[in-house]
Write a protein that holds these residues in place. Structure first.
Motif, mmCIF file in Angstrom:
data_model
loop_
_atom_site.group_PDB
_atom_site.id
_atom_site.type_symbol
_atom_site.label_atom_id
_atom_site.label_comp_id
_atom_site.label_asym_id
_atom_site.label_seq_id
_atom_site.Cartn_x
_atom_site.Cartn_y
_atom_site.Cartn_z
ATOM 1 N N GLY A 675 0.786 -1.229 0.000
ATOM 2 C CA GLY A 675 0.000 0.000 0.000
ATOM 3 C C GLY A 675 0.815 1.274 0.000
ATOM 4 N N TRP A 676 2.085 1.219 -0.359
ATOM 5 C CA TRP A 676 2.926 2.422 -0.377
ATOM 6 C C TRP A 676 2.455 3.375 -1.467
ATOM 7 C CZ3 TRP A 676 8.809 1.162 0.603
ATOM 8 C CH2 TRP A 676 8.922 0.514 1.839
ATOM 9 N N GLU A 677 2.535 4.682 -1.179
ATOM 10 C CA GLU A 677 2.126 5.707 -2.128
ATOM 11 C C GLU A 677 3.312 6.581 -2.526
ATOM 12 O OE1 GLU A 677 -2.482 6.375 -0.558
ATOM 13 O OE2 GLU A 677 -0.928 7.848 -0.100
ATOM 14 N N ILE A 678 3.199 7.177 -3.702
ATOM 15 C CA ILE A 678 4.231 8.102 -4.156
ATOM 16 C C ILE A 678 3.740 9.527 -3.937
ATOM 17 C CG2 ILE A 678 5.128 6.476 -5.852
ATOM 18 C CD1 ILE A 678 3.723 8.124 -8.018
ATOM 19 N N ASP A 679 4.679 10.414 -3.564
ATOM 20 C CA ASP A 679 4.350 11.813 -3.316
ATOM 21 C C ASP A 679 5.460 12.688 -3.880
ATOM 22 O OD1 ASP A 679 6.387 11.279 -1.582
ATOM 23 O OD2 ASP A 679 5.185 11.435 0.237
ATOM 24 N N SER A 680 5.487 13.960 -3.468
ATOM 25 C CA SER A 680 6.511 14.869 -3.998
ATOM 26 C C SER A 680 7.916 14.434 -3.575
ATOM 27 C CB SER A 680 6.237 16.296 -3.514
ATOM 28 O OG SER A 680 6.211 16.357 -2.097
ATOM 29 N N LEU A 681 8.049 13.808 -2.404
ATOM 30 C CA LEU A 681 9.359 13.307 -1.989
ATOM 31 C C LEU A 681 9.817 12.161 -2.879
ATOM 32 C CD1 LEU A 681 9.333 13.347 1.915
ATOM 33 C CD2 LEU A 681 10.572 14.838 0.350
ATOM 34 N N PHE A 682 8.875 11.399 -3.422
ATOM 35 C CA PHE A 682 9.240 10.331 -4.356
ATOM 36 C C PHE A 682 9.857 10.928 -5.617
ATOM 37 C CE2 PHE A 682 8.150 7.668 -8.009
ATOM 38 C CZ PHE A 682 8.740 6.465 -7.642
ATOM 39 N N VAL A 683 9.284 12.035 -6.093
ATOM 40 C CA VAL A 683 9.872 12.723 -7.247
ATOM 41 C C VAL A 683 11.273 13.216 -6.897
ATOM 42 C CG1 VAL A 683 9.587 14.627 -8.872
ATOM 43 C CG2 VAL A 683 7.579 13.398 -8.034
ATOM 44 N N THR A 684 11.446 13.694 -5.671
ATOM 45 C CA THR A 684 12.774 14.105 -5.207
ATOM 46 C C THR A 684 13.743 12.936 -5.250
ATOM 47 O OG1 THR A 684 11.731 15.696 -3.729
ATOM 48 C CG2 THR A 684 14.024 15.151 -3.288
#
Length: 846
Positions: A675-684
């Motif tokens: 259930g992990w999600e991607i966010d702005s830190l993932f783009v980082t």
């Protein structure tokens, strides 16, 4: 005093100054505390969206004026070091560290603050005190100061109290105000006691021309009513008893806090355009404190592992590198405080990550130093040659990292920008500590008698240590490139399948919605949370549970994702903040009734405008980083012209696309199963992986560039490329290994808040190391073969090797030995004939 002794004294002086800034108490002169971001200090972050009125385009001047007004309002809240800045063409970002009354702050930011004075021409009050006895509208006011108007022409009609209806029917939509808040003298509005000294009033101070207008109006309209409105809501509507030659007061049964709020609002000025809340994020300070403790603990472990590895593998140079690393940490924190960097949790992770990256330059230099010593150079000459020949790799790789940081800063928000700044500062300081500090200390040791013997050189400099055994030095990586391409494909395909099937789950930053982070003392089930949220009125919610130890006891952190709060769309903007806060409190209370007590750590809400913008910026940032790196490498590796350099740049980007796909695929797999999600830190994380992947690739490409200038007779490009990979294998592995050590420490001990971010980085760094060795250079060879480099291959067949490099080393003078002598490469007949007359063997001296 020698040059390096002077340099050493300068370094000591800089270290003393840095230590002062790092450890000096706040009361000492020039001491500055470290600024903490919202995720560390707690507080609120709001993105305000400017709304055009009647199709009028929002100009840059409008946005700048709105920023200035919002800044004045924020200053009235008494927040320490708030941040207010424009974003794009129609947004304002406000960060309020350690703010307590978040609902009040949100309401204050949204108020337009438009103060207007209107003549109520056709109005009388219920007591009949007005001059117009046949007025259409009868005005009344409730105990809580709400004004309503009854239409006398429609007997039995209900009174109207809605501000929009009052403005339309009673005041008149096209009626121009007599005066507005722009006629006030800035900063002069104040709270005063009323005539009876029982309640507060707001005393206004008009400019001289406005005073004349107001005096004339009141003189001509005695016994008429004057409405004073704020954002179209009537604050007071007194009867004009006599002409008022000076400045008026506003009476409205205000409490002291209400009067002061109105004063602050008027002194800040009116907003030139209405502002709506596009995104709001609140973080409790307890989450920040726990995250800092966990990250610092992980950083200490990671730093210890890096220091131990450098000591065991590089011996004496490793000790020097560890000293340089300590100075690096000292200098970096001093720079953070001196520049005024706002430290965020991702920024702290970026600093810890930079610890692993800070030794990269040292590793490049030490591996080159070992090569020079093995070739027979003296210690002093080997140091100079090692630093000189490693500099191009260090410069190019760090430039690519800085390019990535620049794009992160330009397209990121608060936490992402914090990561970019700390990483960029770390890269710049690491170049100084590796090139200046390490070189200075090494040169100071040259004169020591114990460093001169050959046995001491092998023992203290670890000349016999290498990841590749001697018999593995002719491992044909390029010849087996097809196997590595197939392996990469097999790794990427499963991730793409999960990605296509919906495994890559987007956070609310990309989809819009709300998220709630809470901690429980007792075990809790995610299905139970989802059922409770559905009963509350939020179907389709998701919950992820993370178990952790805090303060010696087990705690359970729940990450709850849901749709945006159920706030009616017809709620006026000035009341939307209060309605949102009330709904959030209702959700919290209902959830506690159904599940049990918990503590809110963070709340975020993202509107569709922001989510769409983040998605667009993420794609643009990755594309820009790729293009910028291609162009930079094409320029730097343009040995045979720009098009030849384009070969290196394009192959490097293909390798980093490989790494991006691996990270995306791994995230899709993690999202499907955990259930992990991607966010702005993932783009980082993706952009950081791009920079680091190229960082490793450049190490190999730089050796290819150097070997092309000293190409062996009859050597094909394929053989040269394979030799370059083997020569730099230890560097590629070691530079990544130190970063992996710090990332593993952060992943295991750094807490759940940045776990997904660190996991993505870890997968990307490992993939980047693999692609740099087994994909990037083989792709260059494939390009070269397709371009038709047949002549070199024919020359290699005609001029077959006669003896190995080990024999030629004995015959060639020390001064003429090339850096490739570490590898036992075949030597051609021509080289043999040139070396044979000079077969005098010299005694090595370190």
């Amino acid at each position: 005093m020698s040059k390096y002794q002077r340099l050493f004294l300068i370094i000591l002086g800089v270290a003393v100054v840095a230590a002062y800034f790092d450890f000096a108490p706040k009361s000492w002169p020039l001491a500055r505390p470290m600024k903490r971001g919202l995720d560390l200090a707690g507080g609120m972050r709001v993105v305000l969206q400017a709304r055009s009125v009647q199709g009028k385009e929002i100009t840059k001047d409008d946005l700048n004026a709105a920023v200035l007004t919002v800044h004045r309002r924020v200053d009235s809240l008494g927040v320490s070091e708030p941040i207010v800045h424009p974003k794009g063409r129609d947004q304002i970002v406000v960060e309020l560290p350690e703010i307590r009354d978040k609902a009040h702050a949100l309401e204050l930011l949204q108020k337009t603050g438009s103060l207007e004075f209107y003549h109520l021409k056709n109005v009388n009050d219920t007591q009949g005190r007005g001059r117009n006895k046949f007025a259409r509208w009868l005005m009344s006011v409730s105990d809580d100061n709400v004004y309503s108007f009854t239409d006398t022409r429609k007997p039995g009609s209900q009174p109207i109290s809605d501000p929009k209806e009052i403005k339309k029917l009673v005041i008149g939509e096209n009626t121009k105000p007599i005066l507005t808040g722009r006629d006030l003298v800035p900063g002069k509005t104040a709270v005063q006691l009323g005539n009876q000294g029982t309640s507060e009033v707001v005393a206004l101070v008009f400019s001289k021309p406005a005073q004349q207008i107001f005096a004339q109006f009141t003189r001509l309209n005695v016994h008429e009513f004057l409405a004073i409105t704020l954002d179209d809501v009537i604050l007071t509507a007194p009867r004009i008893n006599e002409a008022i030659p000076g400045n008026p007061i506003i009476e409205g049964n205000f409490t002291p806090s209400e009067a002061q709020e109105l004063v602050d609002l008027l002194n800040a000025g009116a907003l030139p355009v209405p502002l709506d809340v596009a995104q709001v994020q609140t973080v409790e300070a307890t989450l920040g404190r726990e995250s800092v403790q966990q990250s610092l603990f992980a950083g200490v472990i990671g730093l210890g592992l890096v220091l131990l590895f450098m000591l065991l593998y590089y011996r004496l140079p490793g000790v020097i590198a560890n000293i340089a690393l300590g100075l690096y940490a000292l200098f970096t924190f001093a720079a953070f405080k001196g520049i005024g960097v706002t430290m965020t949790l991702p920024g702290l992770a970026g600093f810890i990550l930079s610890i692993g990256m800070a030794v990269d330059a040292n590793i490049l230099i030490f591996e080159r130093l070992k090569e020079e010593l093995k070739s027979g150079k003296t210690l002093r000459a080997a140091i100079d040659a090692g630093f000189s020949r490693a500099f191009t790799s260090i410069f190019d790789s760090n430039m690519c990292t800085l390019i990535t940081c620049g794009i992160l800063y330009g397209y990121g928000t608060g936490p992402v920008r914090g990561f970019a700044i700390t990483l960029a500062i770390g890269v710049l300081i690491s170049m100084f500590t590796a090139i200046t500090v390490t070189r200075t200390i090494l040169h100071l040791l040259v004169g020591a008698e114990w460093a001169q013997s050959e046995s001491a050189g092998r023992r203290l400099f670890g000349l016999g240590d290498s990841w590749i055994a001697r018999r593995g030095r002719h491992f044909d990586i390029i010849g087996k490139r097809a196997y590595y391409f197939i392996f990469s494909t097999l790794v990427i395909i499963p991730g793409l399948i999960f990605w296509y099937s919906g495994g890559l789950k987007k956070s609310i930053e990309f989809t819009g919605g709300s998220s709630l982070t809470v901690t429980f003392e007792q075990p809790v089930n995610s299905d139970r949370i989802v059922s409770a949220m559905e009963a509350i009125g939020y179907p389709g919610s998701q919950a992820l549970i993370s178990q952790q130890k805090q303060g010696g006891r087990e705690r359970y952190m729940a990450f709850i994702r849901m749709k945006r709060l159920n706030v009616p769309e017809n709620v006026p903007s000035e009341k939307a903040a209060a309605a949102r806060t009330a709904e959030q409190q209702r959700v919290q209370n209902e959830l506690q009734k159904r599940i049990g007590e918990f503590e809110i750590q963070e709340y975020s809400e993202v509107g569709p405008t922001v989510s769409k913008e983040l998605t667009t910026k993420a794609i643009v940032a990755v594309a820009l980083a790729s293009i910028a790196i291609v162009m930079y490498l094409s320029f730097r590796f343009a040995i045979g012209g720009f098009l030849n350099g384009l070969k290196f740049g394009t192959c490097a980007v293909i390798a980093l696309i490989h790494d991006v796909l691996v990270v995306l695929g791994a995230s899709a797999i993690f999202g499907h199963f955990f259930g992990w999600e991607i966010d702005s830190l993932f783009v980082t994380a993706l952009l950081t992986v791009i920079g680091f992947s190229v960082h490793d690739t450049i190490v190999v490409f730089d050796r290819i560039r150097e070997n092309l200038k000293h190409r062996m007779r009859g050597e094909s490009f394929e053989q040269l490329a394979n030799r370059s990979i083997l020569q730099t294998f230890a560097r590629s592995v070691n530079t990544s290994f130190t970063v992996v050590l710090t990332l593993l420490a952060l992943l295991l001990f750094g807490g759940p808040v940045i776990k997904h971010f660190i996991a993505a980085l870890l997968v990307g760094i490992i993939s980047g190391t693999y692609s740099s060795i087994f994909n990037a250079t083989p792709l260059v060879v494939v390009w070269e073969n397709l371009s038709g480099d047949k002549g070199a291959s024919r020359r290699a067949v005609q001029d077959r090797p006669l003896v190995t490099g080990e024999r030629v080393k004995e015959l060639r003078p020390v001064a003429e030995r090339e850096v490739e002598s570490e590898e036992q490469e075949p030597v051609t007949a021509t080289q043999w004939n040139k070396a044979k007359p000079k077969a005098k063997k010299k005694k090595r001296r370190y």
